[in-house]
Design an enzyme around this catalytic site. Sequence first.
Site, PDB file in Angstrom:
ATOM      1  N   GLY A 239       0.759  -1.236   0.000  1.00  0.00           N
ATOM      2  CA  GLY A 239       0.000   0.000   0.000  1.00  0.00           C
ATOM      3  C   GLY A 239       0.790   1.286   0.000  1.00  0.00           C
ATOM      4  N   ARG A 276       2.626  -1.489  -5.903  1.00  0.00           N
ATOM      5  CA  ARG A 276       2.788  -0.214  -6.594  1.00  0.00           C
ATOM      6  C   ARG A 276       4.162   0.429  -6.380  1.00  0.00           C
ATOM      7  NH1 ARG A 276      -1.730   3.070  -7.686  1.00  0.00           N
ATOM      8  NH2 ARG A 276      -2.881   1.868  -6.155  1.00  0.00           N
ATOM      9  N   CYS A 344     -15.237   4.914 -27.814  1.00  0.00           N
ATOM     10  CA  CYS A 344     -16.558   5.532 -27.828  1.00  0.00           C
ATOM     11  C   CYS A 344     -17.159   5.544 -26.432  1.00  0.00           C
ATOM     12  CB  CYS A 344     -17.451   4.786 -28.804  1.00  0.00           C
ATOM     13  SG  CYS A 344     -16.722   4.763 -30.443  1.00  0.00           S
ATOM     14  N   TYR A 373      -0.690  -1.372 -12.096  1.00  0.00           N
ATOM     15  CA  TYR A 373      -2.125  -1.298 -12.377  1.00  0.00           C
ATOM     16  C   TYR A 373      -2.384  -0.650 -13.741  1.00  0.00           C
ATOM     17  CZ  TYR A 373      -1.943  -2.532  -7.492  1.00  0.00           C
ATOM     18  OH  TYR A 373      -1.624  -3.158  -6.315  1.00  0.00           O
TER      19      TYR A 373
END
Length: 421
Positions: A239, A276, A344, A373
């Site tokens: 984290g 991360r 779109c 991610y």
Amino acid sequence: MDNFTYRDGQLFAEDVALADLADDVGTPFFCYSSATMVRHYRVLADAFHGLDTRIFYAVKANSNLAVIRTLSREGAGADVVSEGEIRRALAAGVAPDAIVFSGVGKTQSEMAMAIEAGVLLFNVESEPELNALSEVAASRNATVDMAIRINPDVDAGTPDKISTGRKGDKFGIAWPEARSVYVDAAKMPGINVAGVACHIGSQILDLTPYKSAFEIAAGAVSALREDGHTITRLDLGGGLGVPYDNEVPPSPADYGKMVRNICGDLGVTIMLEPGRVLVANAGVFVMRVIYVKETPGGTFYVVDGAMNDLVRPTLYDAHHTIIPVTEPLESAPLKAVDVVGPICESGDILAQNRDMPPVVAGDLLAMRTAGAYGAVMSSTYNSRLLVPEVLVKDGNHAIVRARPSYDDLWRDEHMPDWCGD
Ligand SMILES: *Cc1c(COP(=O)(O)O)cnc(C)c1O
């Protein structure tokens, strides 16, 4: 700190010019720097030097085999949340006993596979899951090491979609309620109570919530020992945040010091599950400008990368810094523009109202901090091909995931005979 820098006006990944890579693999593509990953791993490992600590890379942040291998060669184990991730970690060469199986919804067949493989530890998140694990293990005459992921009910101060440690979140079992679950677990066949786990969220930018959570976790270790359990492992989750814009995350050194203060004397193996912080800054997403579209409402840089390739801006309103691959002149006038993909969906915006230097069609842009991610969350929406991933080391590069062909897109689709020839 990362290894994406301008040299003579061109953006490089280590010693490789991104413009050369674009010529080689086409756009868009992800590019990762080995040196950045290795550096982040070592800085984190150094912060825990001398403490009985083991780092398990959270594979879900970037599960490319070459990325897993790069980190495992530095000594990282793997934190996984599915059978697919177990298989990836094994395929990348991670030893089974360096794999921790986390996740709120492990199926019995995943548990069986993990037991056969011989993973180190199961982090259990609910009583039904504990019962299932006991049943699966006992039916194979196996005994598995288990930690309960406790929910310390702290708010990590992060956006709702990446917060996991509050009472209302779906993760873990609330502490102190989990204390009685440990009593049950100790009596269950196939289960060896081994530790305590917690993971309170992602992109955490402040040590305060960590401190609260780790104090609760350390208290849980003591309480459980009083209850007669043998607790040898304390998994503190992942984290740690990274700078996407101008955030200042806690330094690994300060994080390590805090862990040492709270958990250093517990006599447990401390386990960390960073994702991360190891890989985010080690990646960029390179795309080409297709059109510069001027409208009365504003200017749009329409690029060939999109939300299906990198969904974080759409999903989390995340900020990713975008820079031109050819260094803009210092005198270049900045103008607020939207950088948008071709999909779109009005949500297909990579950056909104962003001050950018002028570009022309054909220019390359790099989105920074795209190593975590990014590729793992991509899809083929709008029948766009998955984006290739390139790993750089010094002056070398390797395509570590190739762009598929269009045939690959519908290879597994089949026409029922009632649809006719
Ligand atoms: C996602 C996750 C991690 C890694 O989180 P980062 O924010 O990428 O460090 C670690 N442990 C568990 C259980 C997770 O679900």
